[in-house]
Design a protein around this motif. Structure first.
Motif, PDB file in Angstrom:
ATOM      1  N   LEU A  45       0.839  -1.208   0.000  1.00 59.49           N
ATOM      2  CA  LEU A  45       0.000   0.000   0.000  1.00 59.49           C
ATOM      3  C   LEU A  45       0.872   1.255   0.000  1.00 59.49           C
ATOM      4  N   VAL A  46       1.919   1.261   0.798  1.00 60.10           N
ATOM      5  CA  VAL A  46       2.816   2.417   0.850  1.00 60.10           C
ATOM      6  C   VAL A  46       3.473   2.651  -0.508  1.00 60.10           C
ATOM      7  N   LEU A  47       3.878   1.572  -1.179  1.00 60.56           N
ATOM      8  CA  LEU A  47       4.509   1.702  -2.494  1.00 60.56           C
ATOM      9  C   LEU A  47       3.541   2.304  -3.516  1.00 60.56           C
ATOM     10  N   ILE A  48       2.289   1.878  -3.469  1.00 59.98           N
ATOM     11  CA  ILE A  48       1.284   2.422  -4.391  1.00 59.98           C
ATOM     12  C   ILE A  48       1.049   3.900  -4.102  1.00 59.98           C
ATOM     13  N   LEU A  49       0.946   4.256  -2.834  1.00 57.27           N
ATOM     14  CA  LEU A  49       0.757   5.662  -2.468  1.00 57.27           C
ATOM     15  C   LEU A  49       1.957   6.490  -2.909  1.00 57.27           C
ATOM     16  N   GLN A  50       3.156   5.933  -2.734  1.00 57.97           N
ATOM     17  CA  GLN A  50       4.372   6.640  -3.118  1.00 57.97           C
ATOM     18  C   GLN A  50       4.427   6.871  -4.616  1.00 57.97           C
ATOM     19  N   PHE A  51       3.994   5.879  -5.392  1.00 56.87           N
ATOM     20  CA  PHE A  51       4.072   6.004  -6.845  1.00 56.87           C
ATOM     21  C   PHE A  51       3.132   7.081  -7.375  1.00 56.87           C
ATOM     22  N   PHE A  52       1.962   7.196  -6.800  1.00 53.07           N
ATOM     23  CA  PHE A  52       0.967   8.138  -7.317  1.00 53.07           C
ATOM     24  C   PHE A  52       0.995   9.485  -6.593  1.00 53.07           C
ATOM     25  N   ARG A  53       2.042   9.747  -5.847  1.00 51.81           N
ATOM     26  CA  ARG A  53       2.127  11.041  -5.169  1.00 51.81           C
ATOM     27  C   ARG A  53       2.234  12.164  -6.204  1.00 51.81           C
ATOM     28  N   ASN A  54       1.693  13.312  -5.840  1.00 55.73           N
ATOM     29  CA  ASN A  54       1.672  14.451  -6.756  1.00 55.73           C
ATOM     30  C   ASN A  54       2.025  15.714  -5.973  1.00 55.73           C
ATOM     31  N   PRO A  55       3.319  15.923  -5.707  1.00 50.35           N
ATOM     32  CA  PRO A  55       3.721  17.101  -4.920  1.00 50.35           C
ATOM     33  C   PRO A  55       3.367  18.399  -5.617  1.00 50.35           C
ATOM     34  N   SER A  56       2.957  19.365  -4.845  1.00 48.60           N
ATOM     35  CA  SER A  56       2.601  20.672  -5.403  1.00 48.60           C
ATOM     36  C   SER A  56       3.865  21.375  -5.882  1.00 48.60           C
ATOM     37  N   ARG A  57       3.837  21.848  -7.120  1.00 45.32           N
ATOM     38  CA  ARG A  57       4.973  22.572  -7.684  1.00 45.32           C
ATOM     39  C   ARG A  57       4.477  23.920  -8.205  1.00 45.32           C
ATOM     40  N   ARG A  58       5.108  24.989  -7.762  1.00 44.79           N
ATOM     41  CA  ARG A  58       4.757  26.335  -8.220  1.00 44.79           C
ATOM     42  C   ARG A  58       5.983  26.951  -8.897  1.00 44.79           C
TER      43      ARG A  58
END
Length: 227
Positions: A45-58
């Motif tokens: 589950l952690v690996l899946i969450l890590q893969f689909f992370r979308n950090p905010s970039r400005r």
């Protein structure tokens, strides 16, 4: 924050992990095996969450710069013949993404989309020389104020079996905005005009919407080239 392309997968994984934990708790009588199953399920589950992370970039939007469209490592910097759209020589910068990188694709420059096309294809490893022309891929061209038209290409790898591309011909796009997603390890090629200055080096790690990969060539009063 997680990318919208991962919502269904994250939800399905969450329910599967909950089921594994509950079933193992009631039906696995060997303590070490029960703990092993539960830990493996949580790690997955952690690996899946890590893969689909979308950090905010400005990003600091700049017409004089092309920003990296993805996170990863620069694996190609060379002059090539671009055969799909320009049909002339361009400067290619390729960025390889490993499974642990953020896989969001972001617009490398502001402008208007003049070309957007999906190509079915093979699933060669992403660093293979022919992956740019033979793998499943999407090609997007953006007309920019300073660089003219630039092209970026999302390329599927041996593990990446789905490319998501949001670019539509005729729409105006902003540098750093969400342009799509590539699922599980792949690469992005950027094709630039020959008269621009590439500002990255081979094997350099770059950050999408943050790292400048090319700039407009300028000259100071003494004729020295600056960026």
């Amino acid at each position: 924050m997680f990318h919208r392309e991962g919502q269904k997968i994250i939800l399905a994984t969450f329910f599967i992990v909950c089921a594994v934990i509950l079933l193992s708790q009631f039906y696995v009588n060997i303590p070490w095996l029960r703990w092993a199953l539960q830990i493996l399920a949580l790690v997955f589950l952690v690996l899946i969450l890590q893969f689909f992370r979308n950090p905010s970039r400005r990003p600091n939007k700049n017409f004089d710069e092309i920003l990296a469209p993805v996170d990863g490592k620069v694996v190609v910097i060379e002059e090539v013949e671009e055969t799909e759209y320009f049909k002339d020589k361009r400067r290619q910068v390729s960025i390889f993404m490993s499974p642990i990188n953020v896989h969001v694709t972001r617009y490398p420059a502001s402008g208007s989309v003049t070309y957007s096309k999906y190509h079915p294809g093979k699933y060669l490893v992403a660093w293979h020389p022919k992956s740019s022309t033979e793998n499943e891929r999407t090609t997007v061209v953006i007309k920019t104020p300073k660089f003219g038209e630039i092209l970026y290409r999302q390329i599927a790898g041996a593990m990446a079996r789905r490319i998501v591309n949001y670019a539509e011909v005729g729409e105006s796009v902003q540098q750093g905005e969400d342009a799509g997603f590539i699922k599980f390890g792949s690469r992005v090629d950027v094709f630039l005009p020959l008269d621009c200055a590439v500002t990255v080096k081979l094997n350099q790690k770059v950050v999408g919407a943050k790292t400048c990969i090319a700039a407009v060539v300028k000259k100071d009063e003494e004729g020295e080239i600056t960026y």
